[in-house]
Write a protein that holds these residues in place. Structure first.
Motif, PDB file in Angstrom:
ATOM      1  N   MET A 259      36.995 -40.508   5.867  1.00  0.00           N
ATOM      2  CA  MET A 259      36.701 -40.033   4.521  1.00  0.00           C
ATOM      3  C   MET A 259      37.671 -38.938   4.106  1.00  0.00           C
ATOM      4  O   MET A 259      38.177 -38.931   2.975  1.00  0.00           O
ATOM      5  CB  MET A 259      35.260 -39.531   4.451  1.00  0.00           C
ATOM      6  N   CYS A 260      37.963 -38.003   5.016  1.00  0.00           N
ATOM      7  CA  CYS A 260      38.907 -36.914   4.706  1.00  0.00           C
ATOM      8  C   CYS A 260      40.299 -37.466   4.405  1.00  0.00           C
ATOM      9  O   CYS A 260      40.977 -37.003   3.480  1.00  0.00           O
ATOM     10  CB  CYS A 260      38.967 -35.931   5.875  1.00  0.00           C
ATOM     11  N   VAL A 261      40.726 -38.461   5.178  1.00  0.00           N
ATOM     12  CA  VAL A 261      42.046 -39.062   4.960  1.00  0.00           C
ATOM     13  C   VAL A 261      42.071 -39.806   3.628  1.00  0.00           C
ATOM     14  O   VAL A 261      42.988 -39.643   2.816  1.00  0.00           O
ATOM     15  CB  VAL A 261      42.397 -40.024   6.115  1.00  0.00           C
ATOM     16  N   ALA A 262      41.058 -40.642   3.383  1.00  0.00           N
ATOM     17  CA  ALA A 262      41.033 -41.467   2.173  1.00  0.00           C
ATOM     18  C   ALA A 262      41.001 -40.618   0.913  1.00  0.00           C
ATOM     19  O   ALA A 262      41.678 -40.933  -0.082  1.00  0.00           O
ATOM     20  CB  ALA A 262      39.832 -42.411   2.209  1.00  0.00           C
ATOM     21  N   ARG A 263      40.253 -39.528   0.937  1.00  0.00           N
ATOM     22  CA  ARG A 263      40.155 -38.677  -0.240  1.00  0.00           C
ATOM     23  C   ARG A 263      41.305 -37.678  -0.353  1.00  0.00           C
ATOM     24  O   ARG A 263      41.433 -36.991  -1.363  1.00  0.00           O
ATOM     25  CB  ARG A 263      38.818 -37.929  -0.220  1.00  0.00           C
ATOM     26  N   GLY A 264      42.130 -37.603   0.677  1.00  0.00           N
ATOM     27  CA  GLY A 264      43.272 -36.698   0.636  1.00  0.00           C
ATOM     28  C   GLY A 264      42.871 -35.242   0.510  1.00  0.00           C
ATOM     29  O   GLY A 264      43.482 -34.474  -0.247  1.00  0.00           O
ATOM     30  N   LEU A 265      41.864 -34.817   1.284  1.00  0.00           N
ATOM     31  CA  LEU A 265      41.368 -33.454   1.176  1.00  0.00           C
ATOM     32  C   LEU A 265      42.400 -32.454   1.698  1.00  0.00           C
ATOM     33  O   LEU A 265      43.137 -32.731   2.653  1.00  0.00           O
ATOM     34  CB  LEU A 265      40.065 -33.310   1.962  1.00  0.00           C
ATOM     35  N   GLU A 266      42.443 -31.288   1.078  1.00  0.00           N
ATOM     36  CA  GLU A 266      43.380 -30.240   1.487  1.00  0.00           C
ATOM     37  C   GLU A 266      43.031 -29.747   2.891  1.00  0.00           C
ATOM     38  O   GLU A 266      41.874 -29.406   3.169  1.00  0.00           O
ATOM     39  CB  GLU A 266      43.318 -29.075   0.504  1.00  0.00           C
ATOM     40  N   PRO A 267      44.018 -29.664   3.783  1.00  0.00           N
ATOM     41  CA  PRO A 267      43.747 -29.262   5.171  1.00  0.00           C
ATOM     42  C   PRO A 267      43.076 -27.898   5.301  1.00  0.00           C
ATOM     43  O   PRO A 267      42.277 -27.679   6.214  1.00  0.00           O
ATOM     44  CB  PRO A 267      45.132 -29.264   5.816  1.00  0.00           C
ATOM     45  N   CYS A 268      43.384 -26.963   4.389  1.00  0.00           N
ATOM     46  CA  CYS A 268      42.829 -25.614   4.506  1.00  0.00           C
ATOM     47  C   CYS A 268      41.412 -25.506   3.958  1.00  0.00           C
ATOM     48  O   CYS A 268      40.765 -24.455   4.078  1.00  0.00           O
ATOM     49  CB  CYS A 268      43.725 -24.610   3.793  1.00  0.00           C
ATOM     50  N   SER A 269      40.885 -26.577   3.350  1.00  0.00           N
ATOM     51  CA  SER A 269      39.560 -26.531   2.735  1.00  0.00           C
ATOM     52  C   SER A 269      38.474 -26.884   3.739  1.00  0.00           C
ATOM     53  O   SER A 269      38.735 -27.438   4.811  1.00  0.00           O
ATOM     54  CB  SER A 269      39.492 -27.493   1.543  1.00  0.00           C
ATOM     55  N   ASP A 270      37.230 -26.545   3.375  1.00  0.00           N
ATOM     56  CA  ASP A 270      36.074 -26.911   4.193  1.00  0.00           C
ATOM     57  C   ASP A 270      35.546 -28.277   3.790  1.00  0.00           C
ATOM     58  O   ASP A 270      35.581 -28.653   2.615  1.00  0.00           O
ATOM     59  CB  ASP A 270      34.946 -25.888   4.014  1.00  0.00           C
ATOM     60  N   THR A 271      35.043 -29.006   4.755  1.00  0.00           N
ATOM     61  CA  THR A 271      34.324 -30.247   4.485  1.00  0.00           C
ATOM     62  C   THR A 271      32.987 -30.152   5.202  1.00  0.00           C
ATOM     63  O   THR A 271      32.889 -29.563   6.286  1.00  0.00           O
ATOM     64  CB  THR A 271      35.114 -31.482   4.962  1.00  0.00           C
ATOM     65  N   ARG A 272      31.947 -30.693   4.583  1.00  0.00           N
ATOM     66  CA  ARG A 272      30.598 -30.548   5.135  1.00  0.00           C
ATOM     67  C   ARG A 272      29.946 -31.912   5.316  1.00  0.00           C
ATOM     68  O   ARG A 272      30.052 -32.783   4.461  1.00  0.00           O
ATOM     69  CB  ARG A 272      29.744 -29.676   4.216  1.00  0.00           C
ATOM     70  N   LEU A 273      29.287 -32.039   6.435  1.00  0.00           N
ATOM     71  CA  LEU A 273      28.516 -33.239   6.749  1.00  0.00           C
ATOM     72  C   LEU A 273      27.038 -32.910   6.654  1.00  0.00           C
ATOM     73  O   LEU A 273      26.565 -31.949   7.263  1.00  0.00           O
ATOM     74  CB  LEU A 273      28.832 -33.726   8.169  1.00  0.00           C
ATOM     75  N   ARG A 274      26.299 -33.695   5.875  1.00  0.00           N
ATOM     76  CA  ARG A 274      24.850 -33.570   5.862  1.00  0.00           C
ATOM     77  C   ARG A 274      24.277 -34.371   7.014  1.00  0.00           C
ATOM     78  O   ARG A 274      24.589 -35.558   7.171  1.00  0.00           O
ATOM     79  CB  ARG A 274      24.264 -34.116   4.563  1.00  0.00           C
ATOM     80  N   VAL A 275      23.457 -33.724   7.812  1.00  0.00           N
ATOM     81  CA  VAL A 275      22.770 -34.420   8.899  1.00  0.00           C
ATOM     82  C   VAL A 275      21.273 -34.385   8.623  1.00  0.00           C
ATOM     83  O   VAL A 275      20.766 -33.481   7.957  1.00  0.00           O
ATOM     84  CB  VAL A 275      23.076 -33.793  10.271  1.00  0.00           C
ATOM     85  N   THR A 276      20.586 -35.383   9.126  1.00  0.00           N
ATOM     86  CA  THR A 276      19.140 -35.493   8.954  1.00  0.00           C
ATOM     87  C   THR A 276      18.501 -35.571  10.331  1.00  0.00           C
ATOM     88  O   THR A 276      18.917 -36.390  11.157  1.00  0.00           O
ATOM     89  CB  THR A 276      18.790 -36.751   8.135  1.00  0.00           C
ATOM     90  N   ALA A 277      17.511 -34.714  10.587  1.00  0.00           N
ATOM     91  CA  ALA A 277      16.883 -34.662  11.905  1.00  0.00           C
ATOM     92  C   ALA A 277      15.376 -34.839  11.783  1.00  0.00           C
ATOM     93  O   ALA A 277      14.732 -34.223  10.935  1.00  0.00           O
ATOM     94  CB  ALA A 277      17.197 -33.333  12.588  1.00  0.00           C
ATOM     95  N   ASN A 278      14.826 -35.685  12.644  1.00  0.00           N
ATOM     96  CA  ASN A 278      13.377 -35.818  12.777  1.00  0.00           C
ATOM     97  C   ASN A 278      12.890 -34.618  13.592  1.00  0.00           C
ATOM     98  O   ASN A 278      13.336 -34.402  14.725  1.00  0.00           O
ATOM     99  CB  ASN A 278      13.055 -37.128  13.488  1.00  0.00           C
ATOM    100  N   VAL A 279      11.977 -33.830  13.041  1.00  0.00           N
ATOM    101  CA  VAL A 279      11.567 -32.590  13.712  1.00  0.00           C
ATOM    102  C   VAL A 279      10.209 -32.721  14.400  1.00  0.00           C
ATOM    103  O   VAL A 279       9.675 -31.723  14.894  1.00  0.00           O
ATOM    104  CB  VAL A 279      11.546 -31.406  12.713  1.00  0.00           C
ATOM    105  N   ARG A 280       9.634 -33.907  14.461  1.00  0.00           N
ATOM    106  CA  ARG A 280       8.314 -34.063  15.072  1.00  0.00           C
ATOM    107  C   ARG A 280       8.287 -33.472  16.477  1.00  0.00           C
ATOM    108  O   ARG A 280       7.343 -32.765  16.844  1.00  0.00           O
ATOM    109  CB  ARG A 280       7.928 -35.551  15.108  1.00  0.00           C
ATOM    110  N   HIS A 281       9.297 -33.779  17.279  1.00  0.00           N
ATOM    111  CA  HIS A 281       9.314 -33.316  18.668  1.00  0.00           C
ATOM    112  C   HIS A 281       9.977 -31.949  18.819  1.00  0.00           C
ATOM    113  O   HIS A 281       9.987 -31.392  19.922  1.00  0.00           O
ATOM    114  CB  HIS A 281      10.067 -34.337  19.531  1.00  0.00           C
TER     115      HIS A 281
END
Length: 428
Positions: A259-281
């Motif tokens: 995704m970073c390569v395809a979108r041509g994001l600036e190397p010095c910028s931040d990129t964020r991944l949203r993660v989803t966690a089941n918290v039952r345990h």
């Protein structure tokens, strides 16, 4: 493609159920305030197959649905505002919506090169958008080829993915002729007060995901494609990570980099991944596995684009693993209290999808979900897929429909980036 609705009815629980207001937790209120649209495709039975008799009889499905709504009675209710102005579920037994329709096209026409879209949702999942609408909507569409598409929409505030698939398993088991104790050996637990905030609330961590400050993206057009991850490709990705890395971690790290390569994001910028966690345990004490409310927490993994591109793939996968492992009881309680304060200010934003910044990615894992156990008595579905994506930059990682060892990744991206993304995804 044309779909014609033949009839529509409300299906109420087959027995008397509690009439009460069901308190919703902060994790319920912070999720998507909409129905989760899925489609299940069942091919036509082979000629002479005894299981094909009365194929997807609406009467049989409605009778089983009425029985399933007894233990899952909140799904027969409606959203309602209590005296304090807080949303709750009014468990009034009004029922779930059940629609029967027919289409003038075949399953191959739709699923040979399937792409979720608003049009797919409109065709197969009944519309429900106001607070007076049912919390659960279903549509059985008979196709020209003799197959069936079952469209389902269960409101996200009523339960998360684990709860939804628990309900589907119960419904299908009853349709196959099981009794309720066999179809639902662990009845759903509806009490959400186990996730009540502390008094007074205190926030011990940063929770940017749930903050209005995170909504910096703009609506953009996107397309959705399905990418197969063969056992060979998965083995290659895992070999570049630490031993024991999860399938989700390896695939998500690869997807993030592409995704970073395809979108041509600036190397010095931040990129964020949203993660989803089941918290039952993760809670202390843990929630029961059959807890039916939302026990899903969303968080962000932030890395410099330059590190995503230059560091080994294992570095990215390890960052994802560490972030998810850090979600413990203290962190979950802090999120609940943060949402409580946002509710008091009236500034809570419910799980945005389409407003993600172009630098970000959201990957949800459906591996481990019992998606393909949805056998109503005429065999398992060939496909179980979202009818529509939450928005741009979102992805699902799921078991491939052919049930071999391959994985399917469903990903939504801006059209101008698709060609580059596919080239990097498969060729590196």
């Amino acid at each position: 493609m044309k779909v014609e609705v033949l009839n529509s009815t409300l299906v109420a629980p087959s027995e008397e159920t509690p009439r009460t207001g069901l308190w919703l937790s902060n994790l319920d209120l912070a999720g998507h305030r909409s129905h989760k649209p899925l489609v299940y495709y069942y091919p036509a039975p082979t000629p002479g197959n005894k299981d094909g008799a009365d194929f997807f009889s609406p009467d049989r499905l409605k009778a089983a649905l009425a029985r399933a709504l007894v233990p899952f009675y909140p799904l027969a209710g409606r959203l309602h505002v209590d005296e304090g102005g807080r949303l709750q579920i009014n468990c009034n037994g009004e029922g779930a919506l059940f629609v029967v329709a027919r289409a003038d096209f075949t399953g191959e026409d739709l699923f040979q090169n399937y792409q979720p879209s608003p049009e797919v949702r409109r065709m197969f999942v009944p519309s429900a958008s106001s607070s007076d609408d049912p919390l659960a909507v279903f549509q059985v569409t008979f196709l020209k080829c003799g197959g069936v598409v079952l469209g389902t929409g269960i409101h996200h505030m009523s339960m998360d993915g684990m709860g939804s698939f628990h309900f589907i398993q119960t419904w299908t088991g009853l349709a196959r002729g099981l009794n309720i104790s066999e179809a639902c050996p662990l009845p759903p637990m509806h009490d959400r007060t186990l996730l009540r905030g502390r008094s007074p609330p205190h926030v011990d961590f940063d929770h940017l995901f749930y903050s209005p400050a995170y909504l910096t993206g703009l609506p953009r057009p996107y397309v959705t494609r399905v990418y197969s991850v063969s056992p060979k490709l998965l083995e290659n990705l895992k070999s570049r990570c630490a031993q024991g890395v999860s399938t989700y971690g390896a695939i998500t790290a690869h997807l993030w980099r592409c995704m970073c390569v395809a979108r041509g994001l600036e190397p010095c910028s931040d990129t964020r991944l949203r993660v989803t966690a089941n918290v039952r345990h993760r809670l202390r004490p843990p929630l029961p596995r059959h807890f039916s409310g939302n026990a899903i927490l969303r968080d962000l993994v932030t890395i410099k684009v330059a590190d995503i591109l230059s560091q080994p793939l294992g570095f990215v996968a390890d960052a994802i693993r560490k972030r998810v492992e850090d979600i413990n009881d203290a962190y979950v309680r802090s999120v609940i209290d943060f949402v409580e304060l946002e509710l008091e200010k009236g500034s809570l934003q419910a799980a945005p999808g389409h407003l993600m910044p172009e630098s970000d990615l959201w990957v949800v894992s459906w591996r481990g979900m019992h998606m393909y156990d949805a056998d109503f008595g005429w065999g398992a579905p060939r496909f179980v897929v979202p009818a529509e994506m939450f928005g741009i930059g979102t992805a699902y990682v799921m078991q491939h429909s052919d049930k071999d060892d391959s994985i399917a990744v469903m990903f939504s991206l801006e059209p101008r980036y698709v060609e580059c993304f596919e080239d990097v995804f498969y060729k590196g």
